[in-house]
Design an enzyme around this catalytic site. Structure first.
Site, PDB file in Angstrom:
ATOM      1  N   ARG A  31      -9.058  -5.772   7.402  1.00  0.00           N
ATOM      2  CA  ARG A  31      -8.905  -6.556   8.635  1.00  0.00           C
ATOM      3  C   ARG A  31      -9.131  -5.661   9.844  1.00  0.00           C
ATOM      4  O   ARG A  31      -8.628  -4.537   9.886  1.00  0.00           O
ATOM      5  CB  ARG A  31      -7.495  -7.143   8.724  1.00  0.00           C
ATOM      6  CG  ARG A  31      -7.124  -8.128   7.636  1.00  0.00           C
ATOM      7  CD  ARG A  31      -5.746  -8.707   7.931  1.00  0.00           C
ATOM      8  NE  ARG A  31      -5.279  -9.573   6.876  1.00  0.00           N
ATOM      9  CZ  ARG A  31      -4.494  -9.189   5.871  1.00  0.00           C
ATOM     10  NH1 ARG A  31      -4.099  -7.921   5.811  1.00  0.00           N
ATOM     11  NH2 ARG A  31      -4.105 -10.039   4.951  1.00  0.00           N
ATOM     12  N   LEU A  46     -13.210 -11.900   8.112  1.00  0.00           N
ATOM     13  CA  LEU A  46     -13.866 -12.775   7.140  1.00  0.00           C
ATOM     14  C   LEU A  46     -13.888 -14.231   7.577  1.00  0.00           C
ATOM     15  O   LEU A  46     -14.585 -15.046   6.966  1.00  0.00           O
ATOM     16  CB  LEU A  46     -13.171 -12.641   5.781  1.00  0.00           C
ATOM     17  CG  LEU A  46     -13.213 -11.240   5.164  1.00  0.00           C
ATOM     18  CD1 LEU A  46     -12.467 -11.214   3.840  1.00  0.00           C
ATOM     19  CD2 LEU A  46     -14.641 -10.762   4.981  1.00  0.00           C
ATOM     20  N   GLY A  96       4.541 -13.645  -5.299  1.00  0.00           N
ATOM     21  CA  GLY A  96       5.439 -12.829  -6.107  1.00  0.00           C
ATOM     22  C   GLY A  96       5.183 -11.355  -5.876  1.00  0.00           C
ATOM     23  O   GLY A  96       4.165 -10.952  -5.307  1.00  0.00           O
ATOM     24  N   HIS A  97       6.131 -10.549  -6.325  1.00  0.00           N
ATOM     25  CA  HIS A  97       5.994  -9.099  -6.302  1.00  0.00           C
ATOM     26  C   HIS A  97       6.398  -8.551  -7.663  1.00  0.00           C
ATOM     27  O   HIS A  97       6.833  -9.283  -8.552  1.00  0.00           O
ATOM     28  CB  HIS A  97       6.848  -8.489  -5.190  1.00  0.00           C
ATOM     29  CG  HIS A  97       6.240  -8.652  -3.826  1.00  0.00           C
ATOM     30  ND1 HIS A  97       5.020  -8.117  -3.483  1.00  0.00           N
ATOM     31  CD2 HIS A  97       6.694  -9.302  -2.716  1.00  0.00           C
ATOM     32  CE1 HIS A  97       4.734  -8.417  -2.232  1.00  0.00           C
ATOM     33  NE2 HIS A  97       5.729  -9.140  -1.738  1.00  0.00           N
ATOM     34  N   ASN A 111       9.521  -9.684  -9.408  1.00  0.00           N
ATOM     35  CA  ASN A 111       9.463 -11.073  -9.873  1.00  0.00           C
ATOM     36  C   ASN A 111       8.765 -11.172 -11.220  1.00  0.00           C
ATOM     37  O   ASN A 111       9.231 -11.861 -12.135  1.00  0.00           O
ATOM     38  CB  ASN A 111       8.725 -11.950  -8.861  1.00  0.00           C
ATOM     39  CG  ASN A 111       9.323 -11.857  -7.479  1.00  0.00           C
ATOM     40  OD1 ASN A 111       8.639 -11.445  -6.547  1.00  0.00           O
ATOM     41  ND2 ASN A 111      10.581 -12.213  -7.317  1.00  0.00           N
ATOM     42  N   TYR A 112       7.637 -10.476 -11.355  1.00  0.00           N
ATOM     43  CA  TYR A 112       6.879 -10.554 -12.597  1.00  0.00           C
ATOM     44  C   TYR A 112       7.673  -9.952 -13.762  1.00  0.00           C
ATOM     45  O   TYR A 112       7.671 -10.483 -14.875  1.00  0.00           O
ATOM     46  CB  TYR A 112       5.541  -9.829 -12.445  1.00  0.00           C
ATOM     47  CG  TYR A 112       4.752 -10.249 -11.228  1.00  0.00           C
ATOM     48  CD1 TYR A 112       4.729 -11.580 -10.806  1.00  0.00           C
ATOM     49  CD2 TYR A 112       4.046  -9.319 -10.473  1.00  0.00           C
ATOM     50  CE1 TYR A 112       4.027 -11.960  -9.671  1.00  0.00           C
ATOM     51  CE2 TYR A 112       3.330  -9.697  -9.339  1.00  0.00           C
ATOM     52  CZ  TYR A 112       3.335 -11.013  -8.947  1.00  0.00           C
ATOM     53  OH  TYR A 112       2.638 -11.383  -7.829  1.00  0.00           O
ATOM     54  N   ASP A 119       2.463  -3.948 -11.113  1.00  0.00           N
ATOM     55  CA  ASP A 119       1.341  -3.573 -10.261  1.00  0.00           C
ATOM     56  C   ASP A 119       0.403  -2.593 -10.958  1.00  0.00           C
ATOM     57  O   ASP A 119      -0.825  -2.700 -10.848  1.00  0.00           O
ATOM     58  CB  ASP A 119       1.846  -2.936  -8.968  1.00  0.00           C
ATOM     59  CG  ASP A 119       2.323  -3.966  -7.953  1.00  0.00           C
ATOM     60  OD1 ASP A 119       2.274  -5.167  -8.259  1.00  0.00           O
ATOM     61  OD2 ASP A 119       2.745  -3.563  -6.857  1.00  0.00           O
TER      62      ASP A 119
END
Length: 375
Positions: free
Chosen positions: A38, A73, A137-138, A141-142, A168
């Site tokens: 960005r 974008l 989620g992070h 959470n997973y 991750d």
């Protein structure tokens, strides 16, 4: 930058950890990584503390040796220029929720029509399909939703926050890397790319292979804290020392168990540990607690027994066994300041030279070919 992936161009739309780590390893193997960021803010990881030079130390570790293109974008001209850049790419990595890239005109179907050889890797929490596909989620959470935390409960029944971002890295970055390399190998034969769907949550299940094997073979789901590798066996536990340290004892095989019993002076009646595991656990705990950490460190030195002292990260980095990893990894440098680079899981024969530079936001936006004022 040389390596087995020399000449491979990767356009990377990811932020934070999973995609950037996968891209870093690809870069270390010789690929050209072009980050699409960005304008003004860039990858969120740039703002994290602590800092090295003008950027985050975390960002520096995960993004050295890459290029940075700043592009909005949602701006039609800039998005069109990014699509033209992807036309020249071998690999695209994205980490948005399902549907976002399609809405930006950067979905797989559109880009594959322009570049049929493109390997397009989507990393997300729950994959591109299913009832949770659009859910935020992070890592925690997973791990919670796939049974991993439940199997890590302590003696009080409380699960622990993992000290590593397992989903991750083990569920996202590494599977993405494996799938990308396999897809490139397939493309070598067929000339066509593919869309890779990497779900961080789904990829946690192979880490629990032993628990799934137990359930499949016996019909009994594993008990938190009650199985071989969750603390249910005296042969795979953490034991507290007299001065508050800990021993990580994993003498699973009988020969190691017998040596361990001799080492700590475990009475004979407790050595047949399958007779009364709880009693053996208690007695091993008593034996270990009779001496301090320094005693046990010296006692196990050079002894083939699968027992270790629980060590701090600071001490582990200085350990002669691992110190060479960091010395050989080099450094990540920003504005004249540096931080030791991340040791990567690549052998010398497949690793190129990453260099030490960390890209400034938008430093390579000229790759889009837009005139001044169009960026």
């Amino acid at each position: 930058m040389t390596g087995p992936l020399d000449g491979v161009r990767v356009v990377d739309f990811t932020t934070l950890l999973p995609g950037p780590l996968a891209g870093l390893i690809l870069a270390a193997a010789g690929a050209e990584i072009i980050k699409i960021e960005r304008p003004e803010s860039g990858d969120e990881m740039r703002s994290y503390l602590p800092r090295v030079g003008s950027t985050s130390a975390n960002f520096a570790l995960l993004n050295q040796g890459k290029r940075s293109v700043a592009a909005d974008l949602k701006d039609p001209r800039q998005a069109a220029a990014v699509r033209e850049l992807v036309d020249t790419a071998d690999v695209l990595i994205e980490q948005f929720r399902p549907g976002v890239m399609d809405r930006l005109g950067l979905g797989y179907a559109d880009l594959a029509e322009r570049n049929p050889a493109l390997v397009y890797c989507s990393i997300s929490g729950y994959g591109q399909h299913g009832p949770r596909a659009g859910q935020a989620g992070h890592d925690l959470n997973y791990a919670a939703e796939t049974g991993l935390l439940d199997l890590a409960r302590d003696s009080t029944g409380a699960p622990a926050v993992p000290p590593a971002l397992i989903a991750d890295i083990a569920g996202g970055a590494y599977p993405a890397l494996i799938n990308i390399l396999l897809a490139l190998r397939s493309r070598d034969r067929t000339g066509r790319g593919t869309h890779l769907d990497v779900s961080m949550a789904s990829n946690l299940f192979p880490l629990q292979y032993w628990a799934l094997a137990t359930a499949g073979a016996t019909g009994r789901w594993p008990r938190p804290g009650g199985e071989l590798v969750t603390g249910g066996s005296p042969r795979y536990r953490l034991y507290r020392t007299a001065d508050g340290g800990w021993l990580a004892a994993a003498p699973l095989e009988q020969r190691f168990w017998e040596r361990f019993c001799e080492l700590i002076g475990l009475p004979e009646r407790f050595r047949a540990d399958d007779a009364d595991p709880e009693a053996t656990i208690a007695e091993v705990g008593r034996c270990v607690a009779a001496h301090g950490t320094a005693h046990w460190r010296k006692a196990i030195e050079g002894l083939d027994v699968c027992v270790s002292v629980v060590t701090s990260l600071e001490d582990a980095v200085a350990d002669p066994q691992f110190a060479g990893l960091f010395a050989g990894a080099g450094e990540a440098r920003s504005d004249g300041r540096s931080v030791p680079a991340l040791p990567l899981p690549l052998s010398d024969g497949v690793r190129g030279d990453l260099g030490s530079g960390v890209p400034a936001l938008g430093a390579d936006t000229g790759l889009l070919g837009l005139g001044e004022g169009d960026e």
